[in-house]
Design a protein around this motif. Structure first.
Motif, PDB file in Angstrom:
ATOM      1  N   GLU A  27     -67.877  50.403   7.739  1.00 17.65           N
ATOM      2  CA  GLU A  27     -66.930  49.352   8.110  1.00 17.65           C
ATOM      3  C   GLU A  27     -67.182  48.073   7.325  1.00 17.65           C
ATOM      4  O   GLU A  27     -68.320  47.700   7.074  1.00 17.65           O
ATOM      5  N   VAL A  28     -66.083  47.441   6.923  1.00 15.81           N
ATOM      6  CA  VAL A  28     -66.185  46.136   6.273  1.00 15.81           C
ATOM      7  C   VAL A  28     -65.434  45.139   7.148  1.00 15.81           C
ATOM      8  O   VAL A  28     -64.278  45.353   7.495  1.00 15.81           O
ATOM      9  N   LYS A  32     -79.051  37.812   8.699  1.00 14.02           N
ATOM     10  CA  LYS A  32     -79.571  38.181  10.023  1.00 14.02           C
ATOM     11  C   LYS A  32     -79.469  39.692  10.259  1.00 14.02           C
ATOM     12  O   LYS A  32     -80.358  40.300  10.828  1.00 14.02           O
ATOM     13  N   TYR A  33     -78.382  40.285   9.776  1.00 12.35           N
ATOM     14  CA  TYR A  33     -78.179  41.718  10.032  1.00 12.35           C
ATOM     15  C   TYR A  33     -78.384  42.572   8.800  1.00 12.35           C
ATOM     16  O   TYR A  33     -78.057  43.750   8.790  1.00 12.35           O
ATOM     17  N   ASN A  34     -78.898  41.944   7.746  1.00 10.00           N
ATOM     18  CA  ASN A  34     -79.163  42.660   6.492  1.00 10.00           C
ATOM     19  C   ASN A  34     -77.916  43.353   5.936  1.00 10.00           C
ATOM     20  O   ASN A  34     -77.932  44.536   5.586  1.00 10.00           O
ATOM     21  N   ASP A  48     -69.776  39.936  16.904  1.00  5.77           N
ATOM     22  CA  ASP A  48     -69.465  40.956  17.910  1.00  5.77           C
ATOM     23  C   ASP A  48     -69.017  42.266  17.253  1.00  5.77           C
ATOM     24  O   ASP A  48     -69.135  43.336  17.847  1.00  5.77           O
ATOM     25  N   ALA A  49     -68.476  42.166  16.045  1.00  5.10           N
ATOM     26  CA  ALA A  49     -67.939  43.367  15.394  1.00  5.10           C
ATOM     27  C   ALA A  49     -69.014  44.185  14.687  1.00  5.10           C
ATOM     28  O   ALA A  49     -68.805  45.355  14.359  1.00  5.10           O
ATOM     29  N   ILE A  50     -70.166  43.572  14.453  1.00  8.18           N
ATOM     30  CA  ILE A  50     -71.217  44.281  13.699  1.00  8.18           C
ATOM     31  C   ILE A  50     -71.780  45.439  14.535  1.00  8.18           C
ATOM     32  O   ILE A  50     -72.086  45.283  15.713  1.00  8.18           O
ATOM     33  N   ASN A  51     -71.853  46.609  13.908  1.00  9.19           N
ATOM     34  CA  ASN A  51     -72.463  47.758  14.588  1.00  9.19           C
ATOM     35  C   ASN A  51     -73.242  48.585  13.568  1.00  9.19           C
ATOM     36  O   ASN A  51     -73.321  48.190  12.397  1.00  9.19           O
ATOM     37  N   GLU A  52     -73.752  49.726  13.989  1.00  6.73           N
ATOM     38  CA  GLU A  52     -74.638  50.493  13.068  1.00  6.73           C
ATOM     39  C   GLU A  52     -73.882  51.035  11.854  1.00  6.73           C
ATOM     40  O   GLU A  52     -74.495  51.374  10.844  1.00  6.73           O
ATOM     41  N   GLU A 108     -60.995  44.522  11.225  1.00  6.48           N
ATOM     42  CA  GLU A 108     -60.456  43.158  11.242  1.00  6.48           C
ATOM     43  C   GLU A 108     -60.914  42.416  12.471  1.00  6.48           C
ATOM     44  O   GLU A 108     -61.017  42.997  13.552  1.00  6.48           O
ATOM     45  N   VAL A 109     -61.178  41.126  12.297  1.00 11.04           N
ATOM     46  CA  VAL A 109     -61.636  40.318  13.429  1.00 11.04           C
ATOM     47  C   VAL A 109     -60.865  39.000  13.485  1.00 11.04           C
ATOM     48  O   VAL A 109     -60.277  38.566  12.504  1.00 11.04           O
TER      49      VAL A 109
END
Ligand SMILES: *Cc1c(COP(=O)(O)O)cnc(C)c1O
Length: 466
Positions: free
Chosen positions: A167-168, A248-250, A211-215, A197-198
């Motif tokens: 995801e981008v 922060k999330y690399n 909030d959209a960041i995930n694995e 999209e956010v």
């Protein structure tokens, strides 16, 4: 047209053999292979026949004219010089950036012979991007760089190399479409990345991204809005904030700048455009922009950023598919070298910058001189005046902003302005102007220094005999 008239015209279409004897065609027959000549004549006859059958009102003179025009067009370049009197500085239809001073000679020398495109002192094949990368690093402060076919290609490649099947995250306010069917959601899909999209069209906050960041998140993307603006109750997060989040999330942060200014235009009283150096300094991992917008070079997409990522991109098979030829490399190197010069020299010699910075009083003087000449020569056919107006930057850069200019307003006395404007576009050196009601407006911001003679010449071609 009546049925009998139609049949009459169709019956009287001359045979190809007869046409081949037209005196006007003899010079083409001497130059060209005969089977091409007959093929063209046949095509034109077929086309004519279809138009007559469809009820269009043409006579045999029209057929003759269209055959002769076709031959004339065939032996002169279609991709030829044209005068941009539209006042749109970066006009994609007119090839975007006019090259800077001196580049034509370099291209000429490089194109008549072989070129040191991808070879080293030992005669070995090398990294094609080495030279361009060095100069891009020097100018922008990035670790490394590479160029591809255009910025659309650059975006596609970056997304494919960094985020295929991942995801981008992009703000809804940045899901843009640029002319020529470049649309972020579609490029994303083609690249194999998944659009996440956010936010909303007008407001996107830092927490929307977080909030959209995930694995399965592969990258954070910022896209320059380029050819539109959202005004009023708006919010986009800064690149700095996006970079912090990426750290922060690399996650890599990609910045599609569109135009890519290498100098701060606001220093020169032009509207502010984010600079490439700012993006690198702020910490974007990868930045891409066009070579033929504000950079003023050939069509290409420039990708700069962290060396590790550039190396990853170089290994991607799309890089080979999108690679630039020697002409683009040579023209871009020469354009970038201009940016190493003292700013004064750069601003004077750089095609796009010198147009953007052309003083209004110079534009007025230039327009007035051309107007005087036109008046003298075509008093009978044209009413000429010089008027204040505005030009546009175009090319998706600062495109909501307008620049002051002067135009030569031409009012033809005997034919509609539309028709004269069309005739100007069909001259040996075509002249493209704006039409506004019964006037043709020739914007002298984008008419280059030595081009006034082409304008006079074009009017002469059209009006000389009456
Ligand atoms: C113009 C633009 C592009 C496309 O660049 P090309 O060089 O025309 O392919 C992509 N992204 C943005 C933000 C642009 O402004």
């Amino acid at each position: 047209m009546k049925e009998t008239e139609k049949q009459d015209i169709l019956r009287n279409i001359p045979a190809v053999d007869k046409i081949l004897q037209w005196p006007e065609l003899q010079k083409f027959l001497e130059q060209l292979e005969q089977h091409y000549v007959t093929a063209i004549i046949r095509n034109k006859i077929d086309e004519f026949r279809e138009r007559i059958l469809a009820g269009e009102d043409y006579d045999l003179d029209f057929l003759k004219n269209s055959i002769l025009c076709e031959f004339k067009d065939l032996v002169r370049p279609y991709f030829r010089r044209a005068v941009n009197a539209l006042g749109i500085v970066l006009h994609t239809g007119l090839g975007r950036a006019p090259f800077s001073h001196g580049i034509a000679d370099i291209l000429h020398n490089a194109s008549v012979g072989y070129s040191q495109l991808q070879i080293d002192e030992e005669g070995r094949r090398t990294d094609r991007y080495r030279k361009i990368s060095q100069i891009l690093s020097l100018i922008t402060g990035a670790e490394a760089g590479i160029i591809v076919n255009n910025n659309a290609g650059a975006t596609l490649l970056i997304l494919n190399a960094l985020a295929k099947n991942k995801e981008v995250i992009v703000s809804r306010g940045q899901l843009i479409e640029i002319g020529g069917a470049f649309r972020i959601p579609e490029i994303m899909e083609q690249s194999g990345a998944i659009l996440h999209e956010v936010g909303t069209t007008n407001r996107t906050h830092l927490e929307n991204y977080e909030d959209a960041i995930n694995e399965n998140t592969g990258a954070l993307l910022r896209v320059h809005q380029s050819n539109y603006r959202i005004i009023g109750f708006t919010k986009e997060i800064s690149l700095g904030e996006l970079v912090e989040l990426g750290k922060k999330y690399n996650l890599p942060v990609i910045d599609d700048l569109g135009s890519g200014a290498l100098i701060d235009l606001s220093k020169h009283n032009l509207p502010k455009e984010p600079t490439v150096q700012d993006s690198i300094r702020t910490g974007a991992d990868i930045v891409c922009f066009s070579g033929d917008k504000l950079i003023g070079g050939p069509q290409c997409g420039i990708i700069i950023g962290k060396e590790k990522i550039i190396n990853k991109i170089k290994k991607n098979p799309l890089t080979r598919a999108l690679r630039c030829d020697k002409l683009a490399n040579e023209a871009l190197e020469a354009t970038l070298q201009l940016f190493l010069h003292k700013e004064e020299t750069l601003l004077k010699n750089h095609g796009v910058m010198s147009i953007l910075l052309k003083p209004v009083k110079d534009i007025r003087r230039h327009a007035s001189r051309c107007a005087r000449k036109l008046k003298k020569q075509f008093r009978e056919q044209l009413e000429i005046s010089v008027q204040k107006d505005v030009s546009e930057i175009g090319g998706g850069s600062l495109s909501t902003e307008q620049l002051p200019t002067f135009v030569v307003a031409v009012k033809p006395k005997t034919i509609p302005a539309q028709d004269l404007a069309r005739a100007l576009r069909m001259c040996n050196i075509p002249v493209y102007g704006r039409v506004s009601e019964d006037l043709i407006l020739l914007d002298f911001r984008t008419v280059l220094k030595d081009e006034e003679k082409f304008i006079i010449q074009a009017f002469s071609e059209i009006l000389a005999n009456g």
